[in-house]
Design a protein around this motif. Structure first.
Motif, PDB file in Angstrom:
ATOM      1  N   GLY A 173       2.948  10.487  -9.294  1.00 40.94           N
ATOM      2  CA  GLY A 173       2.796  10.808 -10.001  1.00 40.94           C
ATOM      3  C   GLY A 173       1.663  12.201 -10.100  1.00 40.94           C
ATOM      4  N   GLU A 174       1.656  13.121  -9.057  1.00 39.37           N
ATOM      5  CA  GLU A 174       0.572  13.222  -9.312  1.00 39.37           C
ATOM      6  C   GLU A 174       0.719  14.862  -9.174  1.00 39.37           C
ATOM      7  OE1 GLU A 174      -1.993  12.850  -5.953  1.00 39.37           O
ATOM      8  OE2 GLU A 174      -3.781  11.275  -6.405  1.00 39.37           O
ATOM      9  N   GLN A 225       0.804  -1.310  -0.189  1.00 45.80           N
ATOM     10  CA  GLN A 225      -0.198  -0.071  -0.762  1.00 45.80           C
ATOM     11  C   GLN A 225       0.854   0.951  -0.002  1.00 45.80           C
ATOM     12  OE1 GLN A 225      -3.476   0.384   0.121  1.00 45.80           O
ATOM     13  NE2 GLN A 225      -3.415   2.408  -0.669  1.00 45.80           N
ATOM     14  N   ILE A 226       2.214   1.295   0.779  1.00 47.58           N
ATOM     15  CA  ILE A 226       2.394   2.594   1.086  1.00 47.58           C
ATOM     16  C   ILE A 226       3.795   2.651  -0.805  1.00 47.58           C
ATOM     17  CG2 ILE A 226       4.984   3.170   1.046  1.00 47.58           C
ATOM     18  CD1 ILE A 226       4.812   1.356   4.394  1.00 47.58           C
ATOM     19  N   ALA A 227       3.989   1.501  -1.596  1.00 53.44           N
ATOM     20  CA  ALA A 227       3.776   2.021  -2.822  1.00 53.44           C
ATOM     21  C   ALA A 227       3.277   2.388  -3.480  1.00 53.44           C
ATOM     22  CB  ALA A 227       4.884  -0.144  -3.201  1.00 53.44           C
ATOM     23  N   LYS A 228       1.227   1.650  -3.297  1.00 55.53           N
ATOM     24  CA  LYS A 228       0.854   1.981  -4.243  1.00 55.53           C
ATOM     25  C   LYS A 228       0.557   3.701  -4.375  1.00 55.53           C
ATOM     26  CE  LYS A 228      -3.700   1.915  -4.882  1.00 55.53           C
ATOM     27  NZ  LYS A 228      -5.052   1.085  -4.847  1.00 55.53           N
ATOM     28  N   ASP A 229       0.857   4.125  -2.748  1.00 53.71           N
ATOM     29  CA  ASP A 229       0.326   5.464  -2.481  1.00 53.71           C
ATOM     30  C   ASP A 229       1.241   6.450  -2.665  1.00 53.71           C
ATOM     31  OD1 ASP A 229      -1.832   4.327  -1.557  1.00 53.71           O
ATOM     32  OD2 ASP A 229      -1.377   5.290   0.982  1.00 53.71           O
ATOM     33  N   VAL A 230       3.442   5.688  -2.567  1.00 56.83           N
ATOM     34  CA  VAL A 230       4.672   6.761  -3.328  1.00 56.83           C
ATOM     35  C   VAL A 230       3.938   7.440  -5.039  1.00 56.83           C
ATOM     36  CG1 VAL A 230       6.676   7.233  -2.902  1.00 56.83           C
ATOM     37  CG2 VAL A 230       4.933   5.493  -1.135  1.00 56.83           C
ATOM     38  N   THR A 231       4.030   5.303  -5.031  1.00 50.76           N
ATOM     39  CA  THR A 231       3.725   5.472  -7.245  1.00 50.76           C
ATOM     40  C   THR A 231       3.475   6.983  -6.999  1.00 50.76           C
ATOM     41  OG1 THR A 231       4.373   3.072  -7.310  1.00 50.76           O
ATOM     42  CG2 THR A 231       3.875   4.627  -8.517  1.00 50.76           C
ATOM     43  N   PRO A 289       1.091  14.933  -0.601  1.00 50.69           N
ATOM     44  CA  PRO A 289       0.580  13.341  -0.527  1.00 50.69           C
ATOM     45  C   PRO A 289      -0.098  13.458  -0.084  1.00 50.69           C
ATOM     46  CG  PRO A 289       2.798  13.695   0.724  1.00 50.69           C
ATOM     47  CD  PRO A 289       2.489  15.134   0.417  1.00 50.69           C
ATOM     48  N   THR A 290      -0.622  12.026  -0.317  1.00 53.43           N
ATOM     49  CA  THR A 290      -2.049  11.611   0.613  1.00 53.43           C
ATOM     50  C   THR A 290      -1.638   9.747   0.758  1.00 53.43           C
ATOM     51  OG1 THR A 290      -3.645  11.237  -0.813  1.00 53.43           O
ATOM     52  CG2 THR A 290      -3.557  13.108   0.540  1.00 53.43           C
ATOM     53  N   TYR A 291      -1.764   9.253   2.330  1.00 59.59           N
ATOM     54  CA  TYR A 291      -1.520   7.845   2.213  1.00 59.59           C
ATOM     55  C   TYR A 291      -3.091   7.617   2.593  1.00 59.59           C
ATOM     56  CZ  TYR A 291       2.933   9.741   1.502  1.00 59.59           C
ATOM     57  OH  TYR A 291       4.645   9.855   1.073  1.00 59.59           O
TER      58      TYR A 291
END
Length: 177
Positions: free
Chosen positions: A50-51, A40-46, A56-58
């Motif tokens: 890109g935004e 989930q961390i990898a998904k959110d950081v990715t 950042p949001t997590y």
């Protein structure tokens, strides 16, 4: 006379504050995270990289999962509250940094050069969160190619330097806690 000397040394030993947290234990938190949370961390950081948004949001589970793992490590390693907090911050940044590196590399930036620019900052700047002015200076110095001088690249580099800076200063704070 000699007994008084030993007594003074013994008293001084008890008066010495606790040792700083052992930096070798800081990755304990990463080791305790569940694979689903790391994913989930990898998904959110990715997504964050890109935004266009600078904020950042997590997923809320990330904060609670890191907190639980950090508390376990703090109990095992006898960390202070300050060390526990620094380890929490470090963990998210450490897991996000490779993703940030991939993102800037994909845009044609050399992470070794970027890291060298960061390392050229004064030590006191590297051991705390960067100011807006310091961050802007790093970003501007990183884009010497006019074709790469875009708002999107500036935002991307800002996010990259935020990860790099956070890993560095939180590790320093941890070892000083």
């Amino acid at each position: 006379m000699r007994i008084f000397g030993f007594a003074a040394l013994a008293a001084a030993a008890f008066a010495v504050p606790a040792q700083a947290a052992d930096l070798a234990t800081i990755d304990c938190v990463i080791g305790k995270l569940k694979p689903a949370l790391t994913a989930q961390i990898a998904k959110d950081v990715t997504r964050n990289m890109g935004e266009p948004s600078p904020r950042p949001t997590y997923d809320p589970a990330i904060g609670s999962g890191i907190s639980i793992a950090a508390k376990e490590c703090a109990d095992e390693n006898k960390w202070s509250e300050a060390a526990l907090e620094a380890a929490r911050v470090y963990t998210l940044a450490k897991l996000g940094q490779p993703i940030a590196e991939q993102a800037v590399t994909a845009q044609g930036f050399d992470t070794a050069e970027l890291e060298s620019q960061f390392d050229a900052l004064p030590e006191d700047a590297r051991n705390r969160p960067l100011t807006t002015t310091e961050m802007q200076g790093l970003v501007i110095a990183s884009v010497t190619d006019e074709a790469k001088q875009t708002r999107a690249n500036a935002m991307l580099l800002n996010k990259y330097f935020l990860f790099l800076s956070t890993v560095r200063y939180s590790a320093w704070q941890f070892s000083a806690a």
